[in-house]
Design a protein around this motif. Structure first.
Motif, short mmCIF file in Angstrom:
data_model
loop_
_atom_site.label_atom_id
_atom_site.label_comp_id
_atom_site.label_asym_id
_atom_site.label_seq_id
_atom_site.Cartn_x
_atom_site.Cartn_y
_atom_site.Cartn_z
N CYS A 10 89.70 10.41 44.49
CA CYS A 10 89.41 9.64 43.41
C CYS A 10 90.09 8.31 43.36
CB CYS A 10 89.22 10.34 42.05
SG CYS A 10 88.99 9.23 40.60
N VAL A 49 83.38 10.67 37.41
CA VAL A 49 83.37 10.61 38.85
C VAL A 49 82.63 11.62 39.37
CG1 VAL A 49 84.94 11.06 40.98
CG2 VAL A 49 85.88 10.04 38.66
N TYR A 52 79.57 9.60 40.62
CA TYR A 52 80.02 8.56 41.58
C TYR A 52 79.03 8.02 42.45
CZ TYR A 52 83.47 5.39 42.97
OH TYR A 52 84.27 4.39 43.53
N ARG A 55 77.46 5.15 40.75
CA ARG A 55 78.05 4.05 40.72
C ARG A 55 77.59 3.12 42.12
NH1 ARG A 55 82.34 1.10 38.43
NH2 ARG A 55 83.68 0.07 39.72
#
Length: 711
Positions: A10, A49, A52, A55
């Protein structure tokens, strides 16, 4: 179908620095999970996360270079080729540098914490160019400076052992939102009988689950810590052997703490004397008389006020007074970053600076608004003519936002932004360059919450025309005629350069083994300061700091009042009687993830928490749109009337992109560009405001009668 699992890390500004396992099917990342074998991550990711892939594959990803076609701030762009983009940037920067390269400013922070995509090739580029240096202060520098004067570096206890602590004090943080894996261990300790105490002006999600919550007014933590020291000394709850052998300046600290009896500190902080006596007694009794491990998880919230550095100094003295360092489950952690042997000389190449070791001027990122407007610069200093932004979103996150936006709106300012999305800052770019996400590039990571190096292997090819930061600066260096071999280093080469291999703490760790295994732990004792050995020159914890005295600073911990408070600024407090803090919202990380639909939907819209008594005095009811304001600006938010905010405090969980708020503003309209006592850091939580019903709001309407503001 071809399926593989890629080891990654991360990249975000969180102490957990999780080890990731990325599932890739036919070249597309389909799942991001925590590595169950990594002792810190334990297979669990935060909500942010774990999503993710949303994103990375977001519909609004920037996938081609762009040039501005509208006014600055409008966010109107046309696509261009990489050649046109890079030629334009190189020509403009070269022209400015020919007159004075200090007119060029890089602006970056922790959009990625990676050592490769952060400050490696970018730093080399700006060093060779001779651009102004950036003082990267916006998050942690007050606390880091305090730890350096006290312990010698940003070092502390290993959180992997905190499960065995009998008392855990969570000071100035909300780990449920921002340090999830520490919270998991704290919960385990709680189940084993540990007492959990939260010190926070706001009854956060974490504070609600602790046995006791102490809520000082923002900026008063130093007085509270000194009162705890006062009680420990008064009641002889001290480890005299540890103090004698492993500390410096106890007698002077005793004299200073004598000035802060519980009654005085209680008045300053707005807490009860009983709270101070109880916590000091429990902390000292467990550590000294029962030889049980006691731990303090200090976080950065409490250092975001005028006296934040000295407050950290005072808290950092506590473990050495009671010998808490003797046990692996005891001590204090603010950051572990100072344990990592990083070869910054190899990564960043400061020797490329023209005239090294002389250096160009330094611009403080926390006062970028003033710098861009030509305010606060030394007489005769050149103005800022170009700014290159990467790994940051200053229009949203920097204090006194109206000035920041006005600075970026200058038509004579050449602005380049490397980004994954059209953030508030991207809207002001002249040239907008598409950057890769963590799944698309190589990187290496240290942590500030545990002691593992982590590798990030690229899981997928870059989307569209996106490029890693390193490659963008490589290509710019080539266009500007930089011929040093370091500008040809690959990302793999840079990753291999990051670790100072000669340091014993990195024994057995190198890039080849790291990228294969995913993570490797530093070689450190379980209780690193059980017998002293702090990274100060004499190996001792410095209650009294000769280095601070030499630097013209107060060498003992002391309480430094907030800039904005009823005692220090009574006239201001009469006009703006409410203190305001803006800690992270659970589903955002600084300004990252705000544009991820599922996460923003969970947060809903900007809210302002206000105590029922403060709300009633202002005709505010739950669900009403309100306006918070001071001399610097204003913002609107939906009121939540709740006693989670103590009397005299309002809380705006943050940080929203301004363009996604109903009034186009966020909490940083209200914060100031003043700096902390140590570390030149911003004072986000040293902020007085007034709150009133928003214009056009019917005071009789609450949440049930009003439509929510749309982002």
């Amino acid at each position: 179908m071809s399926t593989r699992i890629v080891r990654a890390a991360c990249p975000h500004d969180c102490p957990d620095t999780c080890a990731l396992l990325v599932t890739v099917e036919d070249g597309r990342a389909t799942k991001v999970a925590g590595d169950p074998d990594h002792p810190a991550t334990q297979g669990v990711l935060c909500t942010k996360v774990s999503r993710y892939t949303e994103r990375t594959y977001h519909r609004d990803r920037l996938l081609t270079p762009m040039k501005r076609i509208g006014r600055k701030g409008e966010g109107r762009f046309a696509p261009i080729s990489w050649d046109e983009a890079l030629d334009t940037v190189a020509e403009r920067l070269g022209s400015i540098a020919a007159r004075d390269p200090q007119r060029i400013v890089p602006y970056s922070y922790a959009g990625t914490m990676g050592l490769v995509q952060g400050e490696s090739m970018a730093a080399r580029f700006f060093h060779k160019l001779g651009a102004s240096l950036l003082d990267r202060t916006i998050c942690a520098s007050a606390g880091a400076t305090a730890l350096r004067y006290t312990y010698g570096a940003s070092v502390g206890m290993d959180i992997e052992f905190v499960d065995d602590a009998k008392l855990i004090v969570i000071w100035g943080g909300n780990p449920i939102a921002s340090n999830l894996h520490f919270w998991t261990r704290a919960q385990a300790a709680k189940r084993r009988g540990a007492t959990l105490v939260a010190i926070d002006p706001y009854r956060s999600l974490t504070a609600e689950k602790c046995h006791r919550h102490i809520a000082p007014m923002p900026g008063t933590d130093g007085a509270l810590a000194l009162a705890l020291i006062h009680v420990l000394i008064r009641d002889d709850l001290l480890d005299h052997d540890y103090i004698a052998r492993h500390t410096v300046g106890f007698d002077a600290l005793r004299e200073r703490a004598a000035l802060y009896p519980p009654a005085r500190a209680a008045q300053i902080c707005g807490v009860s004397v009983d709270d101070i006596e109880w916590l000091a007694g429990l902390y000292g009794r467990l550590a000294v008389r029962e030889r049980q491990p006691v731990a303090i998880r200090l976080n950065y919230g409490m250092q975001r006020a005028h006296g934040g550095g000295q407050a950290v100094r005072a808290v950092a003295c506590l473990p050495s007074l009671v010998g808490a360092w003797r046990n692996a489950a005891g001590g204090l952690q603010l950051s572990t970053s100072g344990f990592f042997p990083i070869d910054n000389q190899a990564l960043q190449r400061p020797d490329l600076l023209p005239g090294w070791p002389a250096v160009p001027r330094t611009i403080n990122m926390s006062t970028i608004g003033d710098a861009l407007l030509g305010q606060g610069l030394p007489a005769g200093a050149p103005p800022v003519e170009a700014i290159v932004v990467y790994n940051s979103n200053p229009v949203a996150v920097a204090p006194e936002s109206a000035k920041v936006a006005a600075g970026f709106a200058r038509e004579d300012l050449f602005t380049v932004v490397l980004e994954q999305f059209r953030t508030d800052t991207a809207d002001y770019a002249d040239i907008l360059l598409p950057a890769t996400t963590q799944l698309e590039h190589v990187d290496i990571h240290k942590s500030y919450g545990h002691t593992y190096f982590l590798a990030n292997n690229a899981a997928i090819a870059p989307l569209g025309e996106a490029l890693p930061n390193t490659e963008i600066f490589r290509r710019l260096a080539s266009r500007m005629g930089f011929t040093e071999p370091c500008f040809a280093d690959s990302d793999e080469t840079i990753a291999a350069q990051a670790i100072a291999a000669s340091d014993a703490r990195a024994a057995g760790i190198d890039w080849d083994t790291l990228k294969e295994q995913g993570w490797q732990k530093l070689k450190l004792p379980a209780a690193p300061f059980a017998e002293g050995g702090f990274p100060t020159a004499d190996g001792k914890c410095h209650f009294y700091s000769e280095a601070m005295a030499r630097d013209g600073l107060e060498p003992l911990p002391d309480y430094v009042a907030p800039y904005e408070g009823p005692a220090s600024a009574p006239e201001l407090a009469a006009r703006y009687p409410l203190a305001m803090i803006s800690p992270p919202a659970r589903n955002f990380l600084n300004s990252s993830f705000v544009n991820v639909d599922s996460l923003r939907a969970t947060e809903g819209e900007p809210h302002l928490d206000i105590h029922p008594d403060d709300a009633a005095a202002r005709g505010i009811v739950d669900g009403m749109m309100v306006r918070a304001f001071n001399d610097r600006g204003s913002m609107q938010a939906r009121a939540r009337v709740t006693d989670r905010a103590r009397r005299g405090l309002v809380v705006g969980l943050s940080i929203w992109w301004k363009k996604l708020a109903s009034d186009g503003k966020n909490a940083n309209e209200l914060t100031s560009q003043r700096l902390t006592d140590l570390g030149r850091a911003p004072v986000f939580y040293d902020c007085l405001v007034e709150v009133e019903p928003a214009p056009g709001t019917d005071a009789g309407l609450g949440a049930s009668a009003m439509e929510p503001a749309l982002p």
